[in-house]
Structure formats: structure tokens, C-alpha cells
Design a protein around this motif. Structure first.
Motif, mmCIF file in Angstrom:
data_model
loop_
_atom_site.group_PDB
_atom_site.id
_atom_site.type_symbol
_atom_site.label_atom_id
_atom_site.label_comp_id
_atom_site.label_asym_id
_atom_site.label_seq_id
_atom_site.Cartn_x
_atom_site.Cartn_y
_atom_site.Cartn_z
ATOM 1 N N GLU A 85 26.285 -24.866 -22.377
ATOM 2 C CA GLU A 85 25.328 -24.717 -21.301
ATOM 3 C C GLU A 85 24.107 -25.665 -21.116
ATOM 4 O OE1 GLU A 85 23.341 -20.813 -21.436
ATOM 5 O OE2 GLU A 85 25.205 -19.843 -21.944
ATOM 6 N N GLU A 86 23.769 -26.140 -22.175
ATOM 7 C CA GLU A 86 22.658 -27.298 -22.423
ATOM 8 C C GLU A 86 22.958 -28.243 -23.311
ATOM 9 O OE1 GLU A 86 20.200 -27.010 -20.421
ATOM 10 O OE2 GLU A 86 19.944 -24.812 -19.486
ATOM 11 N N TYR A 87 22.445 -29.319 -23.090
ATOM 12 C CA TYR A 87 22.423 -30.802 -24.097
ATOM 13 C C TYR A 87 21.970 -30.316 -25.423
ATOM 14 C CZ TYR A 87 18.301 -31.406 -21.312
ATOM 15 O OH TYR A 87 17.178 -31.019 -20.618
ATOM 16 N N LYS A 88 21.241 -29.431 -25.662
ATOM 17 C CA LYS A 88 20.852 -29.054 -27.088
ATOM 18 C C LYS A 88 21.999 -28.293 -27.584
ATOM 19 C CE LYS A 88 18.648 -24.648 -25.249
ATOM 20 N NZ LYS A 88 17.425 -24.059 -24.766
ATOM 21 N N ASP A 89 23.053 -27.698 -26.905
ATOM 22 C CA ASP A 89 23.980 -27.078 -27.486
ATOM 23 C C ASP A 89 24.843 -28.157 -28.185
ATOM 24 O OD1 ASP A 89 23.002 -24.670 -26.705
ATOM 25 O OD2 ASP A 89 24.117 -24.798 -24.831
ATOM 26 N N VAL A 90 24.980 -29.171 -27.518
ATOM 27 C CA VAL A 90 25.879 -30.528 -28.075
ATOM 28 C C VAL A 90 25.309 -30.732 -29.464
ATOM 29 C CG1 VAL A 90 26.302 -32.817 -27.796
ATOM 30 C CG2 VAL A 90 26.341 -31.430 -25.726
ATOM 31 N N VAL A 91 24.035 -30.888 -29.742
ATOM 32 C CA VAL A 91 23.644 -31.320 -30.835
ATOM 33 C C VAL A 91 23.765 -30.121 -31.979
ATOM 34 C CG1 VAL A 91 21.120 -31.688 -32.299
ATOM 35 C CG2 VAL A 91 21.641 -32.625 -29.823
ATOM 36 N N ALA A 92 23.760 -28.787 -31.537
ATOM 37 C CA ALA A 92 24.006 -27.787 -32.520
ATOM 38 C C ALA A 92 25.480 -28.057 -33.056
ATOM 39 C CB ALA A 92 23.761 -26.374 -31.949
ATOM 40 N N ILE A 93 26.380 -28.239 -32.036
ATOM 41 C CA ILE A 93 27.765 -28.295 -32.491
ATOM 42 C C ILE A 93 28.070 -29.232 -33.100
ATOM 43 C CG2 ILE A 93 30.040 -28.555 -31.609
ATOM 44 C CD1 ILE A 93 29.231 -26.619 -29.164
ATOM 45 N N GLU A 94 27.312 -30.694 -32.794
ATOM 46 C CA GLU A 94 27.558 -32.028 -33.686
ATOM 47 C C GLU A 94 27.188 -31.713 -35.067
ATOM 48 O OE1 GLU A 94 29.026 -35.193 -32.521
ATOM 49 O OE2 GLU A 94 30.003 -33.382 -31.811
ATOM 50 N N ARG A 95 25.920 -30.935 -35.256
ATOM 51 C CA ARG A 95 25.453 -30.739 -36.648
ATOM 52 C C ARG A 95 26.546 -30.123 -37.568
ATOM 53 N NH1 ARG A 95 20.280 -29.212 -34.623
ATOM 54 N NH2 ARG A 95 20.880 -27.096 -34.720
ATOM 55 N N THR A 96 27.610 -29.271 -37.052
ATOM 56 C CA THR A 96 28.613 -28.789 -37.898
ATOM 57 C C THR A 96 29.509 -29.642 -38.251
ATOM 58 O OG1 THR A 96 30.065 -28.082 -36.092
ATOM 59 C CG2 THR A 96 28.387 -26.417 -36.499
ATOM 60 N N ARG A 97 29.689 -30.698 -37.473
ATOM 61 C CA ARG A 97 30.662 -31.728 -37.952
ATOM 62 C C ARG A 97 32.099 -31.279 -38.030
ATOM 63 N NH1 ARG A 97 27.763 -36.198 -41.759
ATOM 64 N NH2 ARG A 97 25.724 -35.516 -41.036
#
Length: 198
Positions: A85-97
Motif C-alpha cells: 500500500e505505502e512506501y513505509k511497507d517497503v521498509v518494513a518488508i526490507e527489514r525482514t531480509r
């Protein structure tokens, strides 16, 4: 009510998402007590962000360049596209690696009550990305709420005729959570998405 510019500051801070009247007042008085150099640095960063940051021409993630670093990274798997939905979701998913594919940021979720339909989102820009056959799986990573579910359902119906594998992020009980506090939808999804314990 305060007078003049102090009230103007509180009003402007109160317009920020997640900042209520009391928080706006607290932040305003923090800024009033802060050193002038610290306030100037904050103001300069705000102005610089508005001047330099734009949205990626491919995935609509935030970027200082025409394309974001993820779209430019040739090591990313182009066959898997994660729709958020939002670009902040990209950051959340990227943090999982855990995810090594690419993204598509919709810019929100379908919400008829707020007047947001598919035409207000980056859905039409998604379709050409899927047309050349490079993408074989689309992961729908919308929020597990009413708007996110509506968006995922709409996209599933839209993408199904294209012969793509359309998946949805699993949802269920959080680690460390108690069953008694789980709502019916979360608990139902946990049962539907159960897997072997071995």
C-alpha cells in the motif's frame, strides 16, 4: 488557545497524521524550548526533503533519483513482485531480509468511504509491469484490514486472468500473543493458514 504564531504552529503540527491536539502542543513547546540551531536544522531538512525526494518512476517508492535503489539493483529477482500500500511497507518488508524481489507501491488502499477507488491508486501503472511475462508471481502485501482486504480482492480478480501466481501474505497470531486476546478474524486466519508442526 494560544496567541498568534504559537497557535499557528500547534495547528500545523496537529494536521500531521497521528498527532493529536495534546501531542501537537507538546511538540510545539519542545520546539520553543529547543536551541535555535536545532530548530533551523529541522526546518532545513524539511525543506530539503520536499525539494529532493520524489517517487520512483517504476515502483513509486520514495527516491532521490528517477529510480529507487531497489529498482536499480540488478541482483533483485525480477520475477517476483510484491505489491504494497505505502512506501513505509517497503521498509518494513526490507527489514525482514526475507524478500529479494521487487516492489510496486499502490499509494494507498481502496476505501469507498474515503472516495478512494482503483483509479486513485497506482493500479494502472502496475499492469504494464506484468505484461512482458518477466513477473511470474505477484505477492499481495496489503494491510490485514477492511481496506487492505478489499484492495487484495480487487487485485486478485484483476490479475487472475493473466495466468500469474497471485499470493497473499500469511496472517494469524503474533509471536508472544495470547489466544484469548485474538479477534475472530485473526484466529480464523491462523486456523486457515496452519502448517505441519514437524
Amino acid at each position: 488557545m494560544y496567541e498568534g504564531v504559537v497557535q499557528d504552529l500547534i495547528d500545523e503540527l496537529g494536521r500531521l497524521p497521528g498527532v493529536g491536539p495534546k501531542s501537537a502542543q507538546r511538540i510545539a513547546f519542545h520546539l520553543l524550548q529547543a536551541e535555535a540551531v536545532d530548530v533551523r536544522r529541522l526546518a532545513d531538512v524539511l525543506i530539503e526533503v520536499k525539494a529532493r525526494v520524489k517517487f520512483c518512476s517504476i515502483c513509486f517508492n520514495v527516491s532521490e533519483d528517477e529510480q529507487c535503489r531497489i529498482c536499480r539493483d540488478e541482483r533483485r529477482d525480477p520475477s517476483v513482485l510484491c505489491v504494497v500500500e505505502e512506501y513505509k511497507d517497503v521498509v518494513a518488508i526490507e527489514r525482514t531480509r526475507e524478500f529479494r524481489g521487487r516492489y510496486h507501491v499502490l499509494g494507498g488502499a481502496i476505501s469507498p468511504i474515503d472516495g478512494i477507488g482503483p483509479d486513485q491508486l497506482h493500479v494502472k501503472e502496475l499492469m504494464p509491469r506484468l505484461a512482458d511475462g518477466t513477473v511470474t508471481e505477484v505477492i499481495l502485501a496489503t494491510d490485514p484490514n477492511l481496506e487492505g482486504e478489499a484492495t487484495a480482492t480487487y487485485l486478485t480478480r484483476l490479475l487472475s486472468p493473466m495466468g500469474l501466481r497471485v499470493t497473499r501474505l500469511a496472517s494469524g497470531l503474533p509471536v508472544g500473543g495470547d489466544l484469548e486476546y485474538a479477534d475472530e478474524v485473526t484466529l480464523g486466519r491462523a486456523f486457515a493458514g496452519r502448517r505441519s508442526a514437524q
